[in-house]
Design a protein around this motif. Structure first.
Motif, PDB file in Angstrom:
ATOM      1  N   SER A 251       8.367  48.807 -45.050  1.00 46.55           N
ATOM      2  CA  SER A 251       7.494  48.566 -43.825  1.00 46.55           C
ATOM      3  C   SER A 251       6.630  49.747 -43.385  1.00 46.55           C
ATOM      4  O   SER A 251       6.017  49.568 -42.506  1.00 46.55           O
ATOM      5  N   SER A 252       7.000  50.931 -43.814  1.00 52.25           N
ATOM      6  CA  SER A 252       6.233  52.017 -43.204  1.00 52.25           C
ATOM      7  C   SER A 252       5.620  52.882 -44.467  1.00 52.25           C
ATOM      8  O   SER A 252       6.256  52.902 -45.674  1.00 52.25           O
ATOM      9  N   GLY A 253       4.680  53.434 -44.180  1.00 53.86           N
ATOM     10  CA  GLY A 253       3.874  54.457 -45.230  1.00 53.86           C
ATOM     11  C   GLY A 253       4.037  55.824 -44.653  1.00 53.86           C
ATOM     12  O   GLY A 253       3.946  55.960 -43.538  1.00 53.86           O
ATOM     13  N   THR A 254       4.283  56.726 -45.811  1.00 56.28           N
ATOM     14  CA  THR A 254       4.203  58.083 -45.057  1.00 56.28           C
ATOM     15  C   THR A 254       3.797  59.244 -46.188  1.00 56.28           C
ATOM     16  O   THR A 254       3.866  58.627 -47.302  1.00 56.28           O
ATOM     17  N   THR A 255       3.350  60.289 -45.741  1.00 54.08           N
ATOM     18  CA  THR A 255       2.847  61.101 -46.696  1.00 54.08           C
ATOM     19  C   THR A 255       3.831  62.280 -47.007  1.00 54.08           C
ATOM     20  O   THR A 255       3.699  63.146 -47.680  1.00 54.08           O
ATOM     21  N   ARG A 256       5.185  62.140 -46.173  1.00 51.85           N
ATOM     22  CA  ARG A 256       5.954  63.286 -46.326  1.00 51.85           C
ATOM     23  C   ARG A 256       6.819  62.930 -47.590  1.00 51.85           C
ATOM     24  O   ARG A 256       6.895  61.765 -48.285  1.00 51.85           O
ATOM     25  N   GLN A 257       7.525  64.140 -47.908  1.00 54.34           N
ATOM     26  CA  GLN A 257       8.497  63.877 -49.449  1.00 54.34           C
ATOM     27  C   GLN A 257       9.614  63.195 -48.898  1.00 54.34           C
ATOM     28  O   GLN A 257      10.137  63.183 -48.105  1.00 54.34           O
TER      29      GLN A 257
ATOM     30  N   LEU B 200       0.343  61.277 -36.656  1.00 56.81           N
ATOM     31  CA  LEU B 200       0.538  62.411 -37.417  1.00 56.81           C
ATOM     32  C   LEU B 200       1.929  63.056 -36.717  1.00 56.81           C
ATOM     33  O   LEU B 200       1.664  63.392 -35.676  1.00 56.81           O
ATOM     34  N   VAL B 201       2.949  63.225 -37.450  1.00 55.03           N
ATOM     35  CA  VAL B 201       4.131  63.608 -36.929  1.00 55.03           C
ATOM     36  C   VAL B 201       4.711  64.915 -37.769  1.00 55.03           C
ATOM     37  O   VAL B 201       5.114  64.545 -39.018  1.00 55.03           O
ATOM     38  N   HIS B 202       4.954  65.887 -37.372  1.00 55.50           N
ATOM     39  CA  HIS B 202       5.573  67.139 -38.096  1.00 55.50           C
ATOM     40  C   HIS B 202       4.753  67.360 -39.264  1.00 55.50           C
ATOM     41  O   HIS B 202       5.453  67.847 -40.346  1.00 55.50           O
ATOM     42  N   GLY B 203       3.503  67.242 -39.280  1.00 54.94           N
ATOM     43  CA  GLY B 203       2.500  67.722 -40.277  1.00 54.94           C
ATOM     44  C   GLY B 203       2.414  66.519 -41.415  1.00 54.94           C
ATOM     45  O   GLY B 203       1.747  66.627 -42.472  1.00 54.94           O
ATOM     46  N   ASN B 204       3.153  65.389 -41.276  1.00 56.33           N
ATOM     47  CA  ASN B 204       2.980  64.341 -42.244  1.00 56.33           C
ATOM     48  C   ASN B 204       2.692  62.871 -41.608  1.00 56.33           C
ATOM     49  O   ASN B 204       2.871  62.706 -40.059  1.00 56.33           O
ATOM     50  N   TYR B 205       1.815  62.102 -42.201  1.00 51.76           N
ATOM     51  CA  TYR B 205       1.446  60.722 -41.602  1.00 51.76           C
ATOM     52  C   TYR B 205       2.487  59.717 -41.801  1.00 51.76           C
ATOM     53  O   TYR B 205       3.263  59.706 -42.804  1.00 51.76           O
TER      54      TYR B 205
ATOM     55  N   ARG C   4      13.440  62.345 -48.606  1.00 54.73           N
ATOM     56  CA  ARG C   4      14.872  63.095 -48.346  1.00 54.73           C
ATOM     57  C   ARG C   4      15.841  62.329 -49.155  1.00 54.73           C
ATOM     58  O   ARG C   4      15.796  61.035 -49.399  1.00 54.73           O
ATOM     59  N   GLU C   5      16.888  62.888 -49.241  1.00 47.54           N
ATOM     60  CA  GLU C   5      18.142  62.415 -49.933  1.00 47.54           C
ATOM     61  C   GLU C   5      18.669  60.973 -49.342  1.00 47.54           C
ATOM     62  O   GLU C   5      19.089  59.853 -49.861  1.00 47.54           O
ATOM     63  N   SER C   6      18.709  61.302 -47.818  1.00 46.05           N
ATOM     64  CA  SER C   6      18.963  59.922 -47.007  1.00 46.05           C
ATOM     65  C   SER C   6      18.103  58.779 -47.296  1.00 46.05           C
ATOM     66  O   SER C   6      18.401  57.568 -46.819  1.00 46.05           O
ATOM     67  N   ASP C   7      16.746  58.801 -47.607  1.00 47.09           N
ATOM     68  CA  ASP C   7      15.795  57.827 -47.868  1.00 47.09           C
ATOM     69  C   ASP C   7      16.343  56.770 -48.989  1.00 47.09           C
ATOM     70  O   ASP C   7      15.978  55.781 -48.976  1.00 47.09           O
ATOM     71  N   LYS C   8      17.429  57.374 -49.815  1.00 44.39           N
ATOM     72  CA  LYS C   8      17.618  56.345 -50.877  1.00 44.39           C
ATOM     73  C   LYS C   8      18.640  55.437 -50.144  1.00 44.39           C
ATOM     74  O   LYS C   8      18.683  54.235 -50.887  1.00 44.39           O
ATOM     75  N   ILE C   9      19.333  55.381 -48.879  1.00 48.75           N
ATOM     76  CA  ILE C   9      20.132  54.423 -48.370  1.00 48.75           C
ATOM     77  C   ILE C   9      19.204  53.088 -48.229  1.00 48.75           C
ATOM     78  O   ILE C   9      19.547  51.862 -48.304  1.00 48.75           O
ATOM     79  N   PHE C  10      17.893  53.204 -47.661  1.00 50.50           N
ATOM     80  CA  PHE C  10      16.892  52.164 -47.460  1.00 50.50           C
ATOM     81  C   PHE C  10      15.800  52.281 -48.026  1.00 50.50           C
ATOM     82  O   PHE C  10      15.430  53.324 -48.518  1.00 50.50           O
TER      83      PHE C  10
ATOM     84  N   THR D 205      12.488  51.941 -47.271  1.00 52.66           N
ATOM     85  CA  THR D 205      11.769  51.444 -46.067  1.00 52.66           C
ATOM     86  C   THR D 205      10.403  51.915 -46.267  1.00 52.66           C
ATOM     87  O   THR D 205       9.485  51.512 -45.684  1.00 52.66           O
ATOM     88  N   TYR D 206      10.252  53.283 -46.925  1.00 52.48           N
ATOM     89  CA  TYR D 206       8.862  53.967 -47.103  1.00 52.48           C
ATOM     90  C   TYR D 206       8.237  53.502 -48.355  1.00 52.48           C
ATOM     91  O   TYR D 206       8.830  53.569 -49.241  1.00 52.48           O
ATOM     92  N   VAL D 207       7.127  53.832 -47.987  1.00 52.69           N
ATOM     93  CA  VAL D 207       6.047  53.644 -49.301  1.00 52.69           C
ATOM     94  C   VAL D 207       5.576  54.933 -49.278  1.00 52.69           C
ATOM     95  O   VAL D 207       4.833  55.303 -48.250  1.00 52.69           O
ATOM     96  N   TYR D 208       5.619  55.809 -50.033  1.00 52.67           N
ATOM     97  CA  TYR D 208       5.163  57.345 -50.087  1.00 52.67           C
ATOM     98  C   TYR D 208       3.754  57.252 -50.759  1.00 52.67           C
ATOM     99  O   TYR D 208       3.704  56.544 -51.868  1.00 52.67           O
ATOM    100  N   MET D 209       3.046  58.138 -50.231  1.00 56.88           N
ATOM    101  CA  MET D 209       1.931  57.975 -50.662  1.00 56.88           C
ATOM    102  C   MET D 209       1.012  59.530 -50.242  1.00 56.88           C
ATOM    103  O   MET D 209       1.336  60.325 -49.630  1.00 56.88           O
ATOM    104  N   SER D 210       0.094  59.802 -50.952  1.00 59.03           N
ATOM    105  CA  SER D 210      -0.663  60.964 -50.696  1.00 59.03           C
ATOM    106  C   SER D 210      -1.536  60.900 -49.259  1.00 59.03           C
ATOM    107  O   SER D 210      -1.685  59.866 -48.916  1.00 59.03           O
ATOM    108  N   GLU D 211      -1.903  61.972 -48.840  1.00 57.86           N
ATOM    109  CA  GLU D 211      -2.773  61.751 -47.627  1.00 57.86           C
ATOM    110  C   GLU D 211      -3.928  60.999 -48.015  1.00 57.86           C
ATOM    111  O   GLU D 211      -4.671  60.197 -47.033  1.00 57.86           O
TER     112      GLU D 211
END
Length: 186
Positions: A33-39, A72-77, A41-47, A49-55
């Motif tokens: 349900s969310s897109g992000t440009t961040r890498q 834009l939060v902590h340098g990532n979208y 994390r290990e904890s992301d394997k639980i759900f 939830t993210y579609v990882y994409m380039s900027e």
């Protein structure tokens, strides 16, 4: 129904959501349900939830209107994918849960209205947050960046339906279930 979790970094949003899903069949994470440009994390394997994409991909999604909101939060979208929100809006007996930035939660209220959305803000004392961030493996620079943003995040908390200082996981889970039950059994 949709339950939006916001809060300061390391307040336990993903941990609490994971426990809610484990304990009740009608609580589900809104997958991808969310897109992000961040890498990831290990904890992301639980759900899932993210579609990882380039900027570049993310910015193209903005131009194409694929995001309900983005920040834009902590340098990532980070952005909420509109088509998934529409799916959650149609659900009747399922509580879709997701963490969202404080500014995004304000916009969700406009999208869902008060009858289909519950907003929950998780917080914890700064010393607890710092300890959790260190245990998570964040660098000192990242810890300071995240803790400095907590001032902004906390400034939004009075607009939430429920505010919890998440120190005791069991108490937090019980408080959330009691709150949701009281609101849906009217």
């Amino acid at each position: 129904m949709y339950i939006a979790f916001s809060g300061v970094s390391s307040s336990g949003k993903n941990t609490i959501m994971n426990e809610l899903v484990k304990r009740r069949d009608n609580f589900k994470v809104l997958e991808r349900s969310s897109g992000t440009t961040r890498q990831p994390r290990e904890s992301d394997k639980i759900f899932d939830t993210y579609v990882y994409m380039s900027e570049e991909e993310f910015k193209k999604g903005i131009q194409e209107g694929k995001f309900f909101e983005y920040e834009l939060v902590h340098g990532n979208y980070y952005g909420t994918i509109l088509s998934q929100l529409e799916r959650a809006k149609e659900a009747k007996d399922i509580f879709y849960i997701r963490d969202i930035d404080v500014k995004g939660a304000v916009n969700l209220k406009k999208f869902f209205g008060d009858s289909q959305l519950f907003t929950i803000f998780l917080d914890a004392p700064d010393d607890v947050l710092r300890k959790r961030l260190k245990e998570r493996g964040d660098s000192e620079e990242d810890i300071e960046k995240r803790l400095s943003r907590s001032v902004l995040e906390r400034s939004f908390k009075d607009g939430y339906d429920l505010i919890i200082e998440n120190i005791d996981m069991e108490k937090t889970i019980r408080t959330i279930f009691d709150f949701v039950d009281s609101r849906t059994q009217k």
